[in-house]
Design a protein around this motif. Structure first.
Motif, mmCIF file in Angstrom:
data_model
loop_
_atom_site.group_PDB
_atom_site.id
_atom_site.type_symbol
_atom_site.label_atom_id
_atom_site.label_comp_id
_atom_site.label_asym_id
_atom_site.label_seq_id
_atom_site.Cartn_x
_atom_site.Cartn_y
_atom_site.Cartn_z
ATOM 1 N N PHE A 29 0.835 -1.209 0.000
ATOM 2 C CA PHE A 29 0.000 0.000 0.000
ATOM 3 C C PHE A 29 0.868 1.257 0.000
ATOM 4 O O PHE A 29 1.819 1.362 0.796
ATOM 5 N N CYS A 30 0.532 2.215 -0.852
ATOM 6 C CA CYS A 30 1.305 3.452 -1.031
ATOM 7 C C CYS A 30 2.747 3.167 -1.433
ATOM 8 O O CYS A 30 3.658 3.939 -1.135
ATOM 9 N N GLY A 31 2.943 2.019 -2.091
ATOM 10 C CA GLY A 31 4.245 1.705 -2.671
ATOM 11 C C GLY A 31 4.175 1.843 -4.184
ATOM 12 O O GLY A 31 3.252 2.465 -4.727
ATOM 13 N N SER A 32 5.154 1.269 -4.853
ATOM 14 C CA SER A 32 5.139 1.188 -6.316
ATOM 15 C C SER A 32 6.140 0.100 -6.683
ATOM 16 O O SER A 32 6.773 -0.489 -5.793
ATOM 17 N N PRO A 52 4.706 -4.657 -11.617
ATOM 18 C CA PRO A 52 3.766 -3.564 -11.946
ATOM 19 C C PRO A 52 3.629 -2.521 -10.850
ATOM 20 O O PRO A 52 3.873 -2.784 -9.677
ATOM 21 N N ASP A 53 3.211 -1.334 -11.252
ATOM 22 C CA ASP A 53 2.584 -0.372 -10.333
ATOM 23 C C ASP A 53 1.122 -0.790 -10.316
ATOM 24 O O ASP A 53 0.436 -0.741 -11.347
ATOM 25 N N LEU A 54 0.635 -1.212 -9.160
ATOM 26 C CA LEU A 54 -0.759 -1.652 -9.096
ATOM 27 C C LEU A 54 -1.695 -0.462 -9.283
ATOM 28 O O LEU A 54 -1.319 0.688 -9.009
ATOM 29 N N ARG A 55 -2.892 -0.742 -9.720
ATOM 30 C CA ARG A 55 -3.943 0.288 -9.858
ATOM 31 C C ARG A 55 -3.945 1.204 -8.623
ATOM 32 O O ARG A 55 -3.844 0.739 -7.484
ATOM 33 N N GLY A 56 -4.020 2.510 -8.868
ATOM 34 C CA GLY A 56 -4.079 3.450 -7.746
ATOM 35 C C GLY A 56 -2.718 3.873 -7.229
ATOM 36 O O GLY A 56 -2.643 4.669 -6.298
ATOM 37 N N HIS A 57 -1.650 3.332 -7.817
ATOM 38 C CA HIS A 57 -0.294 3.595 -7.319
ATOM 39 C C HIS A 57 0.640 3.982 -8.465
ATOM 40 O O HIS A 57 0.414 3.611 -9.620
ATOM 41 N N ASP A 61 -3.043 3.821 -13.710
ATOM 42 C CA ASP A 61 -4.321 4.534 -13.562
ATOM 43 C C ASP A 61 -4.822 4.477 -12.119
ATOM 44 O O ASP A 61 -4.624 3.471 -11.424
ATOM 45 N N ALA A 62 -5.463 5.551 -11.700
ATOM 46 C CA ALA A 62 -6.022 5.629 -10.344
ATOM 47 C C ALA A 62 -7.442 6.169 -10.449
ATOM 48 O O ALA A 62 -7.699 7.332 -10.145
ATOM 49 N N PRO A 63 -8.380 5.313 -10.893
ATOM 50 C CA PRO A 63 -9.759 5.809 -11.005
ATOM 51 C C PRO A 63 -10.318 6.199 -9.638
ATOM 52 O O PRO A 63 -9.807 5.755 -8.615
ATOM 53 N N LYS A 64 -11.323 7.047 -9.660
ATOM 54 C CA LYS A 64 -11.970 7.458 -8.394
ATOM 55 C C LYS A 64 -12.901 6.353 -7.890
ATOM 56 O O LYS A 64 -13.371 5.538 -8.668
ATOM 57 N N PRO A 179 -1.470 8.669 -6.037
ATOM 58 C CA PRO A 179 -2.602 9.599 -6.199
ATOM 59 C C PRO A 179 -3.556 9.433 -5.009
ATOM 60 O O PRO A 179 -3.907 8.294 -4.657
ATOM 61 N N PRO A 180 -3.981 10.531 -4.371
ATOM 62 C CA PRO A 180 -4.842 10.396 -3.183
ATOM 63 C C PRO A 180 -6.080 9.537 -3.435
ATOM 64 O O PRO A 180 -6.440 8.713 -2.594
ATOM 65 N N GLN A 181 -6.689 9.703 -4.613
ATOM 66 C CA GLN A 181 -7.899 8.900 -4.855
ATOM 67 C C GLN A 181 -7.544 7.423 -5.000
ATOM 68 O O GLN A 181 -8.366 6.541 -4.717
ATOM 69 N N GLY A 182 -6.308 7.147 -5.426
ATOM 70 C CA GLY A 182 -5.854 5.749 -5.506
ATOM 71 C C GLY A 182 -5.696 5.165 -4.104
ATOM 72 O O GLY A 182 -6.140 4.047 -3.827
ATOM 73 N N ALA A 183 -5.063 5.933 -3.204
ATOM 74 C CA ALA A 183 -4.867 5.443 -1.828
ATOM 75 C C ALA A 183 -6.216 5.208 -1.155
ATOM 76 O O ALA A 183 -6.401 4.210 -0.440
#
Ligand code: MLT
Length: 264
Positions: A29-32, A52-57, A61-64, A179-183
């Protein structure tokens, strides 16, 4: 970094090393993917490493909105499909381990072994679920930097906060890129994830469980839950929750030994 659009979601990933023996490394979480920077050079001479950089990181992409572990697992499965990799060994650090469990549960035939690094197959406790909501509130009201500054010191073994200050700074800097919305999306996904201990016991694959001696996030008692001949459980002495940074050589050796055992 490379990128692939997987079912509409852009996923960035590192692709290091060559050959048919593929390992996939998932960050927490909050890594890359950069969480694995010290381990990749130790593994890539032996395996092709997809990180990979997981979704949100990171750059992905970091969808809302709230995510799910299943969605994040599908991103990984879709990436492997795009890369025409029929089977791989999958290792997930902490939150990446929750994603790995979901991926193995969904498509066990796509993996030949998997491992949880400072992770757990248990769901969140009630207290843990409350903490997720507090995390969301901190991220939304104080911002990602304040959240990461509060979180990262607890990831390292207390004795490493000074002796590995450069790594603590690196973990924070990686966290700031989230991205905050990703976290927020991922915190809510972790809160909703089910107990997946049955994945460890019911799916006939070799399993590696790694715990850090001084992990304050996922202590060994929570990381080691199953007792089965194909499960290897290893403690990394001296490490906290971040052996990929605190003890990369030891972790790479544990992974290599496990993969030799898994191939037998
Ligand atoms: C992580 O490192 O991914 C998180 O600490 C996992 C969690 O909060 O459950």
């Amino acid at each position: 970094m490379n990128k692939q659009v997987c079912e509409g979601t852009t996923i960035y990933y590192a692709d290091e090393g060559k050959g048919d023996n593929v390992i996939v490394l998932l960050h927490g979480f909050c890594g890359s993917s950069a969480y694995w920077d010290d381990v990749i050079p130790l593994l890539s001479p032996h395996y092709r490493c997809i990180v990979p950089d997981l979704r949100g990181h990171g750059q992905s992409d970091a969808p809302k909105g709230a995510y799910s572990m299943e969605e994040m697992a599908d991103d990984v499965l879709n990436l492997l499909k795009k890369l025409e990799i029929p089977q791989a060994s999958l290792f997930g650090h902490s939150m990446g381990g929750y994603v790995a469990l979901s991926a193995v549960q969904r498509r066990p035939e796509r993996f030949n072994a998997f491992g949880l690094i400072h992770s757990t197959a248990h769901e969140d406790t009630e207290e843990g679920k409350e903490k997720r909501l507090k995390a969301v509130s901190t991220i939304e009201t104080e911002g990602i930097k304040a959240f990461v500054d509060g979180m990262v010191p607890g990831l390292f073994a207390p004795q490493h906060l000074d002796s590995m200050a450069d790594k603590v700074i690196k973990a924070k800097e990686i966290g700031y890129t989230t991205p905050p919305q990703g976290a927020v999306g991922v915190a809510l996904a972790m809160r909703e994830r089910p107990d997946r201990r049955d994945v460890l016991t019911a799916i006939p694959l070799p399993v590696l469980l790694v715990a850090g001696e001084h992990d304050q996030v996922v202590p060994a008692a929570r990381a080691f839950t199953a007792d089965k001949p194909n499960i290897r459980q290893t403690i990394i002495n001296g490490a906290g929750h971040m052996s990929m940074m605190e003890a990369p050589r030891e972790l790479a050796e544990v992974i290599k030994d496990f993969l030799a055992f898994a191939a037998d």
